[in-house]
Design a protein around this motif. Structure first.
Motif, PDB file in Angstrom:
ATOM      1  N   VAL A 326       0.675  -0.934  -0.327  1.00  0.00           N
ATOM      2  CA  VAL A 326       0.184  -0.105   0.324  1.00  0.00           C
ATOM      3  C   VAL A 326       0.868   1.172   0.164  1.00  0.00           C
ATOM      4  CG1 VAL A 326      -1.538   1.353   1.256  1.00  0.00           C
ATOM      5  CG2 VAL A 326      -1.663  -1.530   1.092  1.00  0.00           C
ATOM      6  N   GLN A 327       0.255   2.081  -0.919  1.00  0.00           N
ATOM      7  CA  GLN A 327       1.121   3.661  -0.726  1.00  0.00           C
ATOM      8  C   GLN A 327       0.314   4.151  -0.777  1.00  0.00           C
ATOM      9  OE1 GLN A 327       4.310   4.173  -4.331  1.00  0.00           O
ATOM     10  NE2 GLN A 327       3.507   1.889  -5.042  1.00  0.00           N
ATOM     11  N   SER A 328       0.877   5.897  -0.775  1.00  0.00           N
ATOM     12  CA  SER A 328      -0.255   7.228  -0.485  1.00  0.00           C
ATOM     13  C   SER A 328       0.218   8.085  -0.310  1.00  0.00           C
ATOM     14  CB  SER A 328      -0.784   7.366   0.985  1.00  0.00           C
ATOM     15  OG  SER A 328       1.148   6.874   1.576  1.00  0.00           O
ATOM     16  N   ASP A 329      -0.626   9.010  -1.336  1.00  0.00           N
ATOM     17  CA  ASP A 329      -0.208  10.279  -1.684  1.00  0.00           C
ATOM     18  C   ASP A 329      -1.605  11.334  -1.160  1.00  0.00           C
ATOM     19  OD1 ASP A 329      -2.484   9.560  -3.819  1.00  0.00           O
ATOM     20  OD2 ASP A 329      -1.230   9.790  -5.029  1.00  0.00           O
ATOM     21  N   ASP A 330      -1.663  13.289  -1.929  1.00  0.00           N
ATOM     22  CA  ASP A 330      -2.572  12.981  -1.035  1.00  0.00           C
ATOM     23  C   ASP A 330      -4.181  13.280  -1.826  1.00  0.00           C
ATOM     24  OD1 ASP A 330      -0.815  15.039  -0.829  1.00  0.00           O
ATOM     25  OD2 ASP A 330      -0.782  16.861  -2.960  1.00  0.00           O
ATOM     26  N   SER A 331      -3.810  12.925  -2.908  1.00  0.00           N
ATOM     27  CA  SER A 331      -5.177  11.366  -2.669  1.00  0.00           C
ATOM     28  C   SER A 331      -6.007  10.907  -1.744  1.00  0.00           C
ATOM     29  CB  SER A 331      -5.159  11.277  -3.926  1.00  0.00           C
ATOM     30  OG  SER A 331      -4.817   9.691  -4.504  1.00  0.00           O
ATOM     31  N   LYS A 345      -2.437   2.294 -11.158  1.00  0.00           N
ATOM     32  CA  LYS A 345      -2.692   3.358  -9.787  1.00  0.00           C
ATOM     33  C   LYS A 345      -3.995   2.465  -9.595  1.00  0.00           C
ATOM     34  CE  LYS A 345      -1.746   7.275  -7.260  1.00  0.00           C
ATOM     35  NZ  LYS A 345      -1.302   8.937  -7.652  1.00  0.00           N
ATOM     36  N   THR A 346      -4.681   1.821  -8.339  1.00  0.00           N
ATOM     37  CA  THR A 346      -5.544   1.926  -7.878  1.00  0.00           C
ATOM     38  C   THR A 346      -5.975   1.825  -6.634  1.00  0.00           C
ATOM     39  OG1 THR A 346      -6.023  -0.297  -8.718  1.00  0.00           O
ATOM     40  CG2 THR A 346      -7.411  -0.325  -7.410  1.00  0.00           C
ATOM     41  N   PRO A 347      -6.668   3.391  -6.226  1.00  0.00           N
ATOM     42  CA  PRO A 347      -7.510   3.475  -4.493  1.00  0.00           C
ATOM     43  C   PRO A 347      -7.945   2.473  -4.069  1.00  0.00           C
ATOM     44  CG  PRO A 347      -7.976   5.350  -6.665  1.00  0.00           C
ATOM     45  CD  PRO A 347      -7.900   3.567  -7.329  1.00  0.00           C
ATOM     46  N   VAL A 348      -7.735   2.579  -3.055  1.00  0.00           N
ATOM     47  CA  VAL A 348      -8.495   1.649  -1.817  1.00  0.00           C
ATOM     48  C   VAL A 348      -8.168   1.737  -0.785  1.00  0.00           C
ATOM     49  CG1 VAL A 348      -7.190  -0.823  -3.251  1.00  0.00           C
ATOM     50  CG2 VAL A 348      -6.106   1.030  -0.856  1.00  0.00           C
ATOM     51  N   THR A 349      -9.160   1.257  -0.177  1.00  0.00           N
ATOM     52  CA  THR A 349     -10.075   1.587   1.000  1.00  0.00           C
ATOM     53  C   THR A 349      -9.615   0.928   2.168  1.00  0.00           C
ATOM     54  OG1 THR A 349     -11.996   3.050   0.198  1.00  0.00           O
ATOM     55  CG2 THR A 349     -12.673   2.014   2.833  1.00  0.00           C
TER      56      THR A 349
END
Length: 393
Positions: A326-331, A345-349
């Motif tokens: 898992v990575q993270s940025d401003d989004s 690039k897939t956003p995850v909850t």
């Protein structure tokens, strides 16, 4: 013709393989892991046996013949309630003897104290010393003026010295008499307490408030401290002990609410976690967790198997991936999912964390490949070459 066709086919396969290897060399190399299906903690079921809060096996202290059974199985009793009587005839006689000894010692002590207060022993010696001292002082004056002889002077002094020694002896004797009388009284009191305990031990009582579940003796039977005579349980509440795996234990807290299903009775009860062992069992790696049942639980539930679930059971599986993918940025949080040799690039909850893995509530499905490591930073849509697919434990 068949041989020619076979040769052409092998040539085609080799050409494709060589072309693929050449293309792969230009792509970013990645190590991936597949999202796996894992039971969500709220969907898990643990099993245990319903127990009383505590159970006490009652072993008599006294030895002797049981003369009377005073309680029966199924009785609710208070702490200190009699269960059965052991023959106490000898203990009763010893108790009366100890009471008499205590009374005699008390009388001796009281007499010594009174004598001490009245100076019965010391007073005569004090008078004799005072008389001898006054006589010596008178003789001393006459001796110094030359009116009496040295022999008379020395005799008067010797008489005073003797009286002083006798006074000291009387004082010591009086003090010793008080101390001896006090020690004798203390010994008699201790003997009485022992005799009283032996007498009391002949009446076997319940140490706790609760339910009598077993009376193992009968009138006329001889009992001893080696015999388990009765059992009383604290039925003011119920508990269930379950074993929880180390990967799940950090999701359970003291006070966590649970649902308790008693399949045998067809009942559902409420409960909560009230104790979690500090360390896991060295042989199984499991943690012992105690669940306290709600007040609606009944005595007939004791001994039954219970299914324990967390409140809000979803009854469904969750998807887990390695937390380091898992990575993270401003989004927000995201992963790189591999799709047709490219990364997306897939956003995850995210949900609960289980050791090295983390739950994905939204964004991935079981079997999706996510990037764990790459030979260089990735961008959305970039072509990649998979070196290794890591297997999750």
């Amino acid at each position: 013709m068949k041989k020619i066709a076979a040769v052409l086919m092998v040539t085609t396969i080799l050409s494709s393989a060589l072309f693929g290897c050449a293309g792969a060399g230009k792509q970013t190399e990645v190590t991936v892991a597949a999202a796996k299906e894992g039971k969500d903690l709220s969907a898990m079921v643990w099993q245990g046996t319903v127990e009383a809060l505590s159970s006490v096996d009652i072993i008599p202290v006294a030895s002797g013949k049981v003369t009377n059974i005073l309680a029966k199985e199924g009785d609710h009793v208070e702490a200190g309630a009699p269960l059965f009587q052991i023959d106490n005839q000898d203990a009763s006689l010893q108790l009366e003897q100890a009471k008499a000894g205590r009374q005699a010692a008390q009388a001796t002590y009281d007499s010594a104290q009174k004598a001490n207060q009245l100076n019965t022993v010391v007073k005569p010696a004090q008078i004799s010393f005072t008389t001898a001292s006054d006589n010596f002082n008178r003789i001393k004056v006459l001796y110094e003026s030359g009116d009496v002889s040295q022999a008379d002077y020395e005799a008067a002094k010797a008489q005073m010295d003797v009286a002083q020694v006798q006074l000291q002896a009387a004082q010591n004797s009086q003090t010793t008499s008080c101390e001896v009388a006090k020690a004798q009284l203390e010994s008699a009191v201790a003997a009485l307490n022992i005799a009283q305990k032996r007498y009391d031990d002949c009446m076997v009582v319940s140490p706790i408030k609760g339910l009598v579940t077993k009376i193992s003796v009968e009138a006329g039977q001889t009992v001893s401290p080696q015999i388990k005579a009765a059992t009383v349980i604290d039925d003011s509440g119920k508990k269930v002990k379950i074993k929880v795996a180390d990967m799940d234990i950090d999701q359970i807290k003291i006070g966590t609410e649970v649902e308790v299903n008693l399949q045998t009775l067809g009942e559902n009860l409420k409960g909560s976690i009230n104790d979690i062992s500090a360390v896991s069992d060295s042989s199984t790696g499991m943690f012992l967790v105690t669940v306290s049942l709600g007040e609606e639980s009944t005595n007939n539930a004791i001994g039954l198997m219970a299914d324990i679930r967390l409140v809000g059971n979803k009854g469904e599986n969750s998807v887990y991936i390695p937390a380091k993918s898992v990575q993270s940025d401003d989004s927000g949080e995201y992963v790189y999912r591999v799709s047709e040799s490219s990364v997306v690039k897939t956003p995850v909850t995210l949900g609960k964390k289980k050791n090295a893995y983390i739950e994905v509530a939204n964004g991935l499905s079981t079997g999706d490949l996510v990037v764990l490591q790459s030979s260089k930073p990735l961008t959305d849509g970039e072509k990649v070459s998979i070196l290794t697919v890591k297997q999750q434990g």
